[in-house]
Design a protein around this motif. Sequence first.
Motif, mmCIF file in Angstrom:
data_model
loop_
_atom_site.group_PDB
_atom_site.id
_atom_site.type_symbol
_atom_site.label_atom_id
_atom_site.label_comp_id
_atom_site.label_asym_id
_atom_site.label_seq_id
_atom_site.Cartn_x
_atom_site.Cartn_y
_atom_site.Cartn_z
ATOM 1 N N VAL A 127 -37.656 104.563 -31.263
ATOM 2 C CA VAL A 127 -37.919 103.798 -30.044
ATOM 3 C C VAL A 127 -37.447 102.364 -30.294
ATOM 4 N N VAL A 128 -36.638 101.822 -29.380
ATOM 5 C CA VAL A 128 -36.132 100.454 -29.505
ATOM 6 C C VAL A 128 -36.710 99.613 -28.367
ATOM 7 N N ASP A 129 -37.371 98.509 -28.729
ATOM 8 C CA ASP A 129 -37.963 97.585 -27.760
ATOM 9 C C ASP A 129 -37.342 96.203 -27.903
ATOM 10 N N ASP A 130 -37.355 95.450 -26.801
ATOM 11 C CA ASP A 130 -36.748 94.117 -26.744
ATOM 12 C C ASP A 130 -37.824 93.069 -26.485
ATOM 13 N N ASN A 131 -37.804 91.985 -27.246
ATOM 14 C CA ASN A 131 -38.725 90.873 -27.021
ATOM 15 C C ASN A 131 -37.966 89.567 -26.842
ATOM 16 N N THR A 132 -36.691 89.645 -26.491
ATOM 17 C CA THR A 132 -35.854 88.452 -26.417
ATOM 18 C C THR A 132 -36.320 87.489 -25.339
ATOM 19 N N PHE A 141 -43.396 93.764 -25.797
ATOM 20 C CA PHE A 141 -42.052 94.290 -25.942
ATOM 21 C C PHE A 141 -41.680 95.167 -24.760
ATOM 22 N N LEU A 142 -40.423 95.092 -24.349
ATOM 23 C CA LEU A 142 -39.908 95.891 -23.240
ATOM 24 C C LEU A 142 -39.049 97.023 -23.792
ATOM 25 N N LEU A 143 -39.280 98.230 -23.301
ATOM 26 C CA LEU A 143 -38.544 99.394 -23.790
ATOM 27 C C LEU A 143 -37.064 99.283 -23.451
ATOM 28 N N VAL A 144 -36.219 99.419 -24.472
ATOM 29 C CA VAL A 144 -34.764 99.435 -24.292
ATOM 30 C C VAL A 144 -34.252 100.867 -24.249
ATOM 31 N N GLY A 145 -34.713 101.704 -25.163
ATOM 32 C CA GLY A 145 -34.246 103.081 -25.188
ATOM 33 C C GLY A 145 -34.844 103.864 -26.329
ATOM 34 N N THR A 146 -34.589 105.165 -26.324
ATOM 35 C CA THR A 146 -35.070 106.073 -27.356
ATOM 36 C C THR A 146 -33.954 107.030 -27.749
ATOM 37 N N VAL A 151 -26.433 82.646 -26.483
ATOM 38 C CA VAL A 151 -27.711 82.412 -27.172
ATOM 39 C C VAL A 151 -27.573 82.749 -28.650
ATOM 40 N N GLY A 152 -26.868 83.831 -28.925
ATOM 41 C CA GLY A 152 -26.569 84.201 -30.314
ATOM 42 C C GLY A 152 -27.591 85.097 -30.963
ATOM 43 N N TRP A 153 -28.655 85.433 -30.252
ATOM 44 C CA TRP A 153 -29.622 86.328 -30.895
ATOM 45 C C TRP A 153 -30.268 87.225 -29.850
ATOM 46 N N THR A 154 -30.613 88.435 -30.285
ATOM 47 C CA THR A 154 -31.352 89.398 -29.477
ATOM 48 C C THR A 154 -32.378 90.050 -30.390
ATOM 49 N N SER A 159 -44.409 110.983 -27.439
ATOM 50 C CA SER A 159 -45.680 110.437 -26.992
ATOM 51 C C SER A 159 -45.949 109.119 -27.710
ATOM 52 N N ASP A 160 -46.614 108.192 -27.009
ATOM 53 C CA ASP A 160 -46.984 106.924 -27.636
ATOM 54 C C ASP A 160 -47.996 107.110 -28.755
ATOM 55 N N SER A 161 -48.610 108.276 -28.790
ATOM 56 C CA SER A 161 -49.584 108.546 -29.853
ATOM 57 C C SER A 161 -48.953 109.149 -31.094
ATOM 58 N N ASP A 162 -47.644 109.417 -31.053
ATOM 59 C CA ASP A 162 -46.964 109.942 -32.240
ATOM 60 C C ASP A 162 -47.072 108.935 -33.380
ATOM 61 N N PRO A 163 -47.410 109.380 -34.592
ATOM 62 C CA PRO A 163 -47.578 108.447 -35.713
ATOM 63 C C PRO A 163 -46.272 107.768 -36.111
ATOM 64 N N ILE A 164 -46.398 106.568 -36.630
ATOM 65 C CA ILE A 164 -45.237 105.756 -37.005
ATOM 66 C C ILE A 164 -44.796 106.083 -38.430
ATOM 67 N N MET A 165 -43.507 106.346 -38.590
ATOM 68 C CA MET A 165 -42.919 106.606 -39.894
ATOM 69 C C MET A 165 -42.279 105.357 -40.486
ATOM 70 N N GLY A 166 -41.992 104.376 -39.639
ATOM 71 C CA GLY A 166 -41.371 103.128 -40.084
ATOM 72 C C GLY A 166 -41.188 102.197 -38.906
ATOM 73 N N GLN A 167 -41.242 100.899 -39.182
ATOM 74 C CA GLN A 167 -41.068 99.916 -38.106
ATOM 75 C C GLN A 167 -40.478 98.634 -38.686
ATOM 76 N N VAL A 168 -39.542 98.047 -37.944
ATOM 77 C CA VAL A 168 -38.886 96.837 -38.425
ATOM 78 C C VAL A 168 -38.395 96.026 -37.238
ATOM 79 N N ASP A 169 -38.400 94.697 -37.376
ATOM 80 C CA ASP A 169 -37.829 93.803 -36.371
ATOM 81 C C ASP A 169 -36.450 93.357 -36.839
ATOM 82 N N ILE A 170 -35.485 93.335 -35.911
ATOM 83 C CA ILE A 170 -34.119 92.942 -36.258
ATOM 84 C C ILE A 170 -33.598 91.920 -35.258
ATOM 85 N N GLU A 171 -32.559 91.212 -35.641
ATOM 86 C CA GLU A 171 -31.819 90.317 -34.754
ATOM 87 C C GLU A 171 -30.375 90.815 -34.664
ATOM 88 N N LEU A 172 -29.943 91.163 -33.472
ATOM 89 C CA LEU A 172 -28.581 91.667 -33.325
ATOM 90 C C LEU A 172 -27.548 90.649 -33.787
#
Length: 343
Positions: A30-35, A42-47, A71-74, A144-157
């Motif tokens: 799941v990819v979310d945007d907070n730019t 966070f706003l859902l970008v896609g899955t 802007v140079g960052w996302t 489902s939003d209740s699916d357990p998380i296997m990994g999570q990270v924040d990135i800057e495009l």
Amino acid sequence: MRVQIHLRAEKLKNIARGKWRGKCSSPYVVVDDNTTNNAGAFLLVGTTEVQQNDLSPNFATSIIVNHDESVGWTHLRITIRDCQKYNNISKKKSQSQRINVRHYHRPLHHLATAAVDGVGAGLNTILDYGNNKNNSNDDEDYRSDSDPIMGQVDIELGNILQCKGQEQEIQLSEGGKLFVHVTPSIQGTNPSGIFHCQIRGLDCKNIESGLLGLGAVDPYYVISKKYNDTQSGLSRWYVVYKSEYIHDIINPYWSEFQMDLERLCNNDWNKPLKIAIYDQEDYGADRWLGEVETSVAEMLRGVAKCGNADRESALRVVAVEEDGKEDLRALLVILKADVILSK
């Protein structure tokens, strides 16, 4: 600037319930945007699609993002989740219950005829498929939003675009690695739209005949697109579509599919595509039969003219032997190929 985010992971931690009984996690991203959101939400970008029972997934669904170069960052958050519903379905049963990695299915209507960039008059097109270019696929009923998380990270495009090869390798605190590769989304000048296609296989080499010669392969095909890194000079292939498999057959009719040309070939109808055929296995790795290089333009020109067993216009799927000779493994007949043009 529109960019595509290609995602793969290695050696994710198996968090499936019942893993002691041989169960394995089925990850998706799941990819979310907070730019532009100052409230921290966070706003859902896609899955991506779900990769069943795979701890080193190579996701076929790319995520398309508008990156503001001024802007140079996302700012994006990438979350890998384990699909619980998939873990309760056997690999063989799941293939018959769902459509595997399909993109942008829409009813075919408003048919018209046009000649597009020299591909040929008489090309069936649909002039309007709308502006719904979201990052979704047909696994939505399983996630489902209740699916357990296997990994999570924040990135800057912006940071990744400055990296060598525009790729970043990220060590996940939960275990495993995530690879994020960012490429320009539109590289060609052909019209945008949807590619609509159906493929039939002929004479698939039977590598699963069994002791009595009664069995047959369970074939499916995978389409990949070629990406050339101009900085390093290296090339790589990205999986963009995977068909369903059909049980115990050497002349399969696979289902029709539709796919956004931006994802399929970056709107470059001559961009190299590779179609590989595999034999699905219930246990262990699926077996590769062979492959062929083609393009959207070639597939449009190569639609069967002499029925559904037109061997003359079929694509030749081969495997190169140790002595350099090509072994014919199958023929691919393009039953349908047309483009659904956007306005």
